[in-house]
Design a protein around this motif. Structure first.
Motif, PDB file in Angstrom:
ATOM      1  N   GLY A 145       0.741  -1.187  -0.062  1.00 13.44           N
ATOM      2  CA  GLY A 145       0.065   0.109   0.127  1.00 13.44           C
ATOM      3  C   GLY A 145       0.891   1.186   0.073  1.00 13.44           C
ATOM      4  O   GLY A 145       0.388   2.338   0.211  1.00 13.44           O
ATOM      5  N   GLY A 146       2.190   1.074  -0.223  1.00 15.01           N
ATOM      6  CA  GLY A 146       2.924   2.318  -0.357  1.00 15.01           C
ATOM      7  C   GLY A 146       3.138   2.994   1.209  1.00 15.01           C
ATOM      8  O   GLY A 146       3.336   4.247   1.078  1.00 15.01           O
ATOM      9  N   HIS A 147       2.834   2.472   2.288  1.00 19.22           N
ATOM     10  CA  HIS A 147       3.072   2.977   3.689  1.00 19.22           C
ATOM     11  C   HIS A 147       4.035   2.252   4.220  1.00 19.22           C
ATOM     12  O   HIS A 147       4.183   1.002   4.452  1.00 19.22           O
ATOM     13  N   TRP A 148       4.837   3.027   5.062  1.00 18.32           N
ATOM     14  CA  TRP A 148       6.169   2.701   5.549  1.00 18.32           C
ATOM     15  C   TRP A 148       5.853   1.598   6.604  1.00 18.32           C
ATOM     16  O   TRP A 148       6.961   1.049   6.733  1.00 18.32           O
ATOM     17  N   ALA A 149       4.856   1.611   7.299  1.00 17.93           N
ATOM     18  CA  ALA A 149       4.575   0.772   8.369  1.00 17.93           C
ATOM     19  C   ALA A 149       4.104  -0.784   8.066  1.00 17.93           C
ATOM     20  O   ALA A 149       4.327  -1.627   8.843  1.00 17.93           O
ATOM     21  N   ASN A 150       4.013  -0.871   6.899  1.00 20.31           N
ATOM     22  CA  ASN A 150       3.305  -2.067   6.406  1.00 20.31           C
ATOM     23  C   ASN A 150       4.399  -2.745   6.073  1.00 20.31           C
ATOM     24  O   ASN A 150       5.840  -2.721   5.900  1.00 20.31           O
ATOM     25  N   ALA A 151       4.059  -4.305   5.723  1.00 17.20           N
ATOM     26  CA  ALA A 151       5.209  -5.076   5.382  1.00 17.20           C
ATOM     27  C   ALA A 151       5.806  -5.055   3.975  1.00 17.20           C
ATOM     28  O   ALA A 151       5.169  -4.489   3.131  1.00 17.20           O
ATOM     29  N   VAL A 152       6.964  -5.505   3.785  1.00 18.04           N
ATOM     30  CA  VAL A 152       7.540  -5.597   2.358  1.00 18.04           C
ATOM     31  C   VAL A 152       6.636  -6.190   1.431  1.00 18.04           C
ATOM     32  O   VAL A 152       6.475  -7.524   1.753  1.00 18.04           O
ATOM     33  N   ASP A 153       6.502  -5.858   0.282  1.00 19.62           N
ATOM     34  CA  ASP A 153       5.716  -6.241  -0.799  1.00 19.62           C
ATOM     35  C   ASP A 153       6.905  -7.032  -1.861  1.00 19.62           C
ATOM     36  O   ASP A 153       7.410  -5.857  -2.587  1.00 19.62           O
ATOM     37  N   PRO A 154       6.945  -8.023  -2.001  1.00 17.23           N
ATOM     38  CA  PRO A 154       8.194  -8.618  -2.550  1.00 17.23           C
ATOM     39  C   PRO A 154       7.869  -8.223  -4.217  1.00 17.23           C
ATOM     40  O   PRO A 154       8.908  -7.955  -4.966  1.00 17.23           O
ATOM     41  N   GLU A 155       6.832  -8.423  -4.617  1.00 20.15           N
ATOM     42  CA  GLU A 155       6.619  -8.111  -5.974  1.00 20.15           C
ATOM     43  C   GLU A 155       6.695  -6.435  -6.336  1.00 20.15           C
ATOM     44  O   GLU A 155       7.193  -6.311  -7.721  1.00 20.15           O
ATOM     45  N   GLN A 156       6.399  -5.701  -5.611  1.00 27.68           N
ATOM     46  CA  GLN A 156       6.610  -4.216  -5.513  1.00 27.68           C
ATOM     47  C   GLN A 156       8.225  -3.944  -5.892  1.00 27.68           C
ATOM     48  O   GLN A 156       8.785  -3.092  -6.746  1.00 27.68           O
ATOM     49  N   VAL A 157       9.194  -4.704  -5.265  1.00 27.31           N
ATOM     50  CA  VAL A 157      10.444  -4.699  -4.923  1.00 27.31           C
ATOM     51  C   VAL A 157      10.960  -4.962  -6.427  1.00 27.31           C
ATOM     52  O   VAL A 157      11.894  -4.296  -7.182  1.00 27.31           O
ATOM     53  N   LYS A 158      10.549  -6.215  -6.809  1.00 22.44           N
ATOM     54  CA  LYS A 158      10.884  -6.813  -8.080  1.00 22.44           C
ATOM     55  C   LYS A 158      10.579  -5.986  -9.149  1.00 22.44           C
ATOM     56  O   LYS A 158      11.470  -5.896 -10.138  1.00 22.44           O
ATOM     57  N   ARG A 159       9.234  -5.539  -9.357  1.00 24.77           N
ATOM     58  CA  ARG A 159       8.884  -4.379 -10.238  1.00 24.77           C
ATOM     59  C   ARG A 159       9.728  -3.276 -10.495  1.00 24.77           C
ATOM     60  O   ARG A 159      10.212  -2.949 -11.520  1.00 24.77           O
ATOM     61  N   PHE A 160       9.986  -2.590  -9.291  1.00 25.31           N
ATOM     62  CA  PHE A 160      10.818  -1.480  -9.262  1.00 25.31           C
ATOM     63  C   PHE A 160      12.287  -1.601  -9.851  1.00 25.31           C
ATOM     64  O   PHE A 160      12.809  -0.922 -10.569  1.00 25.31           O
ATOM     65  N   MET A 161      12.897  -2.910  -9.113  1.00 23.70           N
ATOM     66  CA  MET A 161      14.361  -3.195  -9.588  1.00 23.70           C
ATOM     67  C   MET A 161      14.239  -3.515 -11.194  1.00 23.70           C
ATOM     68  O   MET A 161      15.479  -3.504 -11.915  1.00 23.70           O
ATOM     69  N   GLY A 162      13.351  -4.329 -11.463  1.00 23.53           N
ATOM     70  CA  GLY A 162      13.154  -4.469 -13.087  1.00 23.53           C
ATOM     71  C   GLY A 162      13.323  -3.466 -14.010  1.00 23.53           C
ATOM     72  O   GLY A 162      14.134  -3.264 -14.941  1.00 23.53           O
ATOM     73  N   LYS A 163      12.710  -2.123 -13.434  1.00 23.56           N
ATOM     74  CA  LYS A 163      12.803  -0.977 -14.334  1.00 23.56           C
ATOM     75  C   LYS A 163      14.242  -0.380 -14.091  1.00 23.56           C
ATOM     76  O   LYS A 163      14.898   0.105 -15.083  1.00 23.56           O
ATOM     77  N   ILE A 164      14.828  -0.455 -12.933  1.00 28.71           N
ATOM     78  CA  ILE A 164      16.191   0.103 -12.777  1.00 28.71           C
ATOM     79  C   ILE A 164      17.129  -0.667 -13.545  1.00 28.71           C
ATOM     80  O   ILE A 164      17.940  -0.091 -14.134  1.00 28.71           O
ATOM     81  N   HIS A 165      16.967  -2.037 -13.614  1.00 28.63           N
ATOM     82  CA  HIS A 165      18.137  -2.560 -14.406  1.00 28.63           C
ATOM     83  C   HIS A 165      17.712  -2.325 -16.041  1.00 28.63           C
ATOM     84  O   HIS A 165      18.779  -2.159 -16.723  1.00 28.63           O
ATOM     85  N   ASP A 166      16.431  -1.935 -16.270  1.00 32.79           N
ATOM     86  CA  ASP A 166      16.241  -1.773 -17.676  1.00 32.79           C
ATOM     87  C   ASP A 166      16.831  -0.479 -17.901  1.00 32.79           C
ATOM     88  O   ASP A 166      17.412  -0.046 -19.085  1.00 32.79           O
TER      89      ASP A 166
END
Length: 246
Positions: free
Chosen positions: A222-243
């Motif tokens: 949900g984009g809120h700092w107190a929540n659990a890490v979202d693995p898919e969100q991390v992978k999606r972001f890093m995929g764009k960084i690698h591109d």
């Protein structure tokens, strides 16, 4: 920790959760990880020895699951000497420090500059290999005391006082930093400049001139700092960084 107002987890649970999150980041190809006692709200300038002990336990455990990844630590609030000691004991590479140069009023109270004492302490304990990345005009703070100083002047002062790198943020956690400030500060100093808040999948391009991006809220559910890490969100972001790096 249980002694903080919202603390409800045992140390074994905290260590386990930290290692689980670190593994998610590591597997997604993150360049480095910062360990922080973000949930210890409300923050205090009176950081007891139990905080340093607990952070050392957490950092040591995370280092064991990420033996080669650059790791850092920040201890809130502004417990910069404690963070250096924890980093040294845990085999970490850097700390993030608040209040390095110039006074400001944070939500915890008045915070004065610490550069002189902090760097002497780093040398005293033999931690000169631990880099210190320093916030300037930091978030969650009033900077009326230094309203006559631009962010570029603040950056040059931090560089003069031997900061290893600068962190620029928005006004609060998750709030976008100003890309114009990134450009102005980067042109003013010769040390690394990092973006410390508000980076998302959709605005990465605004911050490609930075030497690094510190991302917390965007990687959480949900984009809120107190929540659990979202693995898919991390992978999606890093995929764009690698591109973007191709």
């Amino acid at each position: 920790m249980r002694r903080t107002p919202l603390g409800c987890m045992k140390m074994t649970q905290i260590v386990e959760e930290a290692c689980r999150e670190a593994s998610i980041y590591h597997d997604a190809g993150i360049d480095g990880v910062i360990i922080e006692n973000m949930h210890d709200i409300p923050y205090s300038f009176s950081v007891g020895p139990e905080v340093s002990a607990c952070m050392t336990a957490v950092c040591t455990a995370v280092r064991s699951v990420c033996p080669l990844l650059p790791l850092g630590v920040q201890i809130l609030s502004s417990a910069n000497q404690q963070a250096l000691a924890v980093a040294l004991a845990s085999g970490l590479d850097f700390i993030r420090a608040e209040g390095f140069v110039f006074s400001h009023v944070a939500d915890e109270g008045l915070l004065n500059a610490c550069a002189g004492d902090l760097l002497r302490y780093r040398k005293q304990i033999g931690a000169e290999h631990v880099q210190i990345f320093t916030d300037i005009k930091k978030k969650h703070s009033s900077h009326a005391l230094t309203s006559d100083l631009s962010i570029e002047e603040t950056a040059r002062a931090a560089e003069f006082f031997l900061s290893d790198g600068l962190v620029i943020t928005g006004t609060a956690t998750g709030v976008e930093a100003d890309p114009c400030e990134l450009r102005e500060v980067s042109q003013s100093v010769r040390i690394p400049v990092l973006i410390g808040s508000g980076v998302t999948y959709d605005n990465i391009e605004h911050y490609l001139g930075a030497n690094g991006m510190i991302i917390g809220s965007h990687f959480k559910e949900g984009g809120h700092w107190a929540n659990a890490v979202d693995p898919e969100q991390v992978k999606r972001f890093m995929g764009k960084i690698h591109d973007l790096r191709k």
